[in-house]
Design an enzyme around this catalytic site. Structure first.
Site, mmCIF file in Angstrom:
data_model
loop_
_atom_site.group_PDB
_atom_site.id
_atom_site.type_symbol
_atom_site.label_atom_id
_atom_site.label_comp_id
_atom_site.label_asym_id
_atom_site.label_seq_id
_atom_site.Cartn_x
_atom_site.Cartn_y
_atom_site.Cartn_z
ATOM 1 N N LYS A 114 -11.137 -5.624 9.794
ATOM 2 C CA LYS A 114 -10.113 -5.102 10.716
ATOM 3 C C LYS A 114 -10.163 -5.814 12.073
ATOM 4 O O LYS A 114 -9.124 -6.067 12.683
ATOM 5 C CB LYS A 114 -10.250 -3.580 10.870
ATOM 6 N N GLN B 210 -2.487 6.854 0.853
ATOM 7 C CA GLN B 210 -2.382 8.087 1.641
ATOM 8 C C GLN B 210 -1.277 7.988 2.691
ATOM 9 O O GLN B 210 -0.423 8.867 2.788
ATOM 10 C CB GLN B 210 -3.725 8.383 2.332
ATOM 11 N N TYR C 157 -15.360 -3.228 6.083
ATOM 12 C CA TYR C 157 -14.022 -2.779 6.482
ATOM 13 C C TYR C 157 -13.771 -3.075 7.961
ATOM 14 O O TYR C 157 -12.747 -3.648 8.338
ATOM 15 C CB TYR C 157 -13.905 -1.281 6.200
ATOM 16 N N ASP D 223 0.069 -7.817 -5.847
ATOM 17 C CA ASP D 223 -1.321 -7.874 -5.404
ATOM 18 C C ASP D 223 -1.323 -8.753 -4.160
ATOM 19 O O ASP D 223 -1.071 -9.960 -4.256
ATOM 20 C CB ASP D 223 -2.183 -8.484 -6.525
ATOM 21 N N GLY E 293 0.825 -1.216 0.000
ATOM 22 C CA GLY E 293 0.000 0.000 0.000
ATOM 23 C C GLY E 293 0.852 1.255 0.000
ATOM 24 O O GLY E 293 0.445 2.305 0.514
HETATM 25 N N1 SER Z 1 -10.095 6.650 7.607
HETATM 26 C C1 SER Z 1 -10.713 5.355 7.604
HETATM 27 C C2 SER Z 1 -12.012 5.391 6.907
HETATM 28 O O1 SER Z 1 -12.640 6.417 6.953
HETATM 29 C C3 SER Z 1 -10.900 4.872 9.019
HETATM 30 O O2 SER Z 1 -9.926 3.938 9.294
HETATM 31 O O3 SER Z 1 -12.421 4.416 6.370
#
Ligand code: SER
Length: 333
Positions: free
Chosen positions: A153, A18, A149, A59, A14
């Site tokens: 996590k 960002q 997500y 990947d 990654g």
């Molecule tokens: N910045 C992330 C999001 O908004 C949070 O871990 O998905």
């Protein structure tokens, strides 16, 4: 198993994202450019990233692509930043599962087989959910996220802790809050508004926010994000009671409070609020975080609060705008 082994050859996944784009450069400065191998999936890396050290396309969901780079460079440490974030994950939950779960499993397996010194895997405030206490959220609490997500996590934290206990692999992770930065734009997150708002303020003096004005979330400025990640990675193993689930934070503010702070510098800045599907995600996350475990176990302390972060963001982006290099709105948006 309780020995902290040195990190000599680092792979960053990654690295075009960002956080990865800035963390890679910070690691190259600290560990030597040729010892930090940057990787990305498809986005073209910046010239700076490309010219400052090795770069490969891999990947993480395809294990052999990780394996190849690990062998070639004799990697002993992985900073695994590749992930599909919250909003993008709701648009494509299958991809989020594949990258975040299968990708992490591959990284951990490759690290185990190669007897690596360390794996750093960031987690997120997205592990929390509507049942979690929303104010000053403790490290140990209810983890019942509603986003794909968040689910990946939580699983990632548990998996990392499992690899430590079961195989003695030194896996570490911290729960990032929203990260504010000015080098690479975030992609697909719910906290992205807190970055976009600065570019829009400088370029147009107005911004349409996709969250409600009173939406309060924990946040952190990029220098603190880099600092916390490296501090955790370098902490003596014997001091750690937690491994993959450290709360970290630097500040908490609502969208309205952020706009007000920007207005101290740009008085005629106007913000309108038009919440979309991301509002529901934000409403399921904490407003503020208790990061005392990180403070106690590896000395965490942030440098930037809201006024300091806003001043610096506007200074950096203001300068870039004068040079005609703001890059906003992003191409294709
Ligand atoms: N910045 C992330 C999001 O908004 C949070 O871990 O998905």
């Amino acid at each position: 198993m309780s020995q902290t082994r040195p990190m000599k050859k680092i792979l960053v996944t990654g690295a075009v994202g960002q956080i990865g784009s800035e963390l890679t450069l910070a690691l190259r400065q600290r560990y030597g450019a040729e010892n930090v191998i940057a990787t990305g999936r498809k986005t073209q890396p910046s010239r700076e990233l490309l010219e400052s050290g090795p770069f490969y396309f891999i990947d993480v969901a395809k294990r052999e692509t990780i394996e190849e780079v690990v062998r070639k460079h004799n990697i002993d440490t992985i900073f695994h930043l590749a992930a599909i974030l919250s909003a993008a994950g709701e648009k494509n939950p299958q991809l989020a599962w594949d990258v975040n779960i299968n990708g992490l499993y591959n990284v951990l397996e490759v690290a185990r087989e190669h007897n690596m010194a360390r794996v750093i895997v960031p987690s997120s405030i997205a592990v929390f959910g509507p049942e979690t206490p929303r104010k000053n959220t403790p490290n140990e609490t209810i983890l019942k996220p509603r986003t794909m997500y968040g689910i990946t996590k939580v699983a990632g934290e548990l998996l990392g802790d499992y690899y430590f206990r079961r195989f003695g692999l030194d896996v570490r992770g911290l729960r990032y809050p929203g990260i504010i930065s000015n080098v690479t734009l975030p992609g697909g997150g719910t906290t992205d508004y807190a970055v976009e708002i600065f570019y829009a303020a400088i370029k147009f003096k107005r911004y349409k926010c996709f969250l409600r004005e009173d939406t309060r979330l924990p946040m952190m400025y990029m220098p603190d994000c880099i600092k916390s990640t490296i501090m955790l990675a370098e902490a003596p193993l014997e001091r750690l009671k937690h491994h993959c689930d450290f709360n970290v934070t630097a500040m908490s503010f609502s969208a309205g409070e952020l706009a007000a702070e920007i207005r101290k510098h740009i008085p005629d800045f106007e913000v309108t609020y038009e919440p979309d599907f991301r509002q529901q995600i934000a409403d399921s996350w904490p407003e503020s975080i208790d990061d005392s475990a990180a403070r106690e176990e590896w000395g965490w302390k942030p440098d930037y609060d809201l006024p300091a972060m806003v001043r610096d963001m506007l200074e950096v982006l203001g300068r870039r705008h004068k040079e005609g290099k703001l890059g906003w709105p992003p191409e294709g948006a």
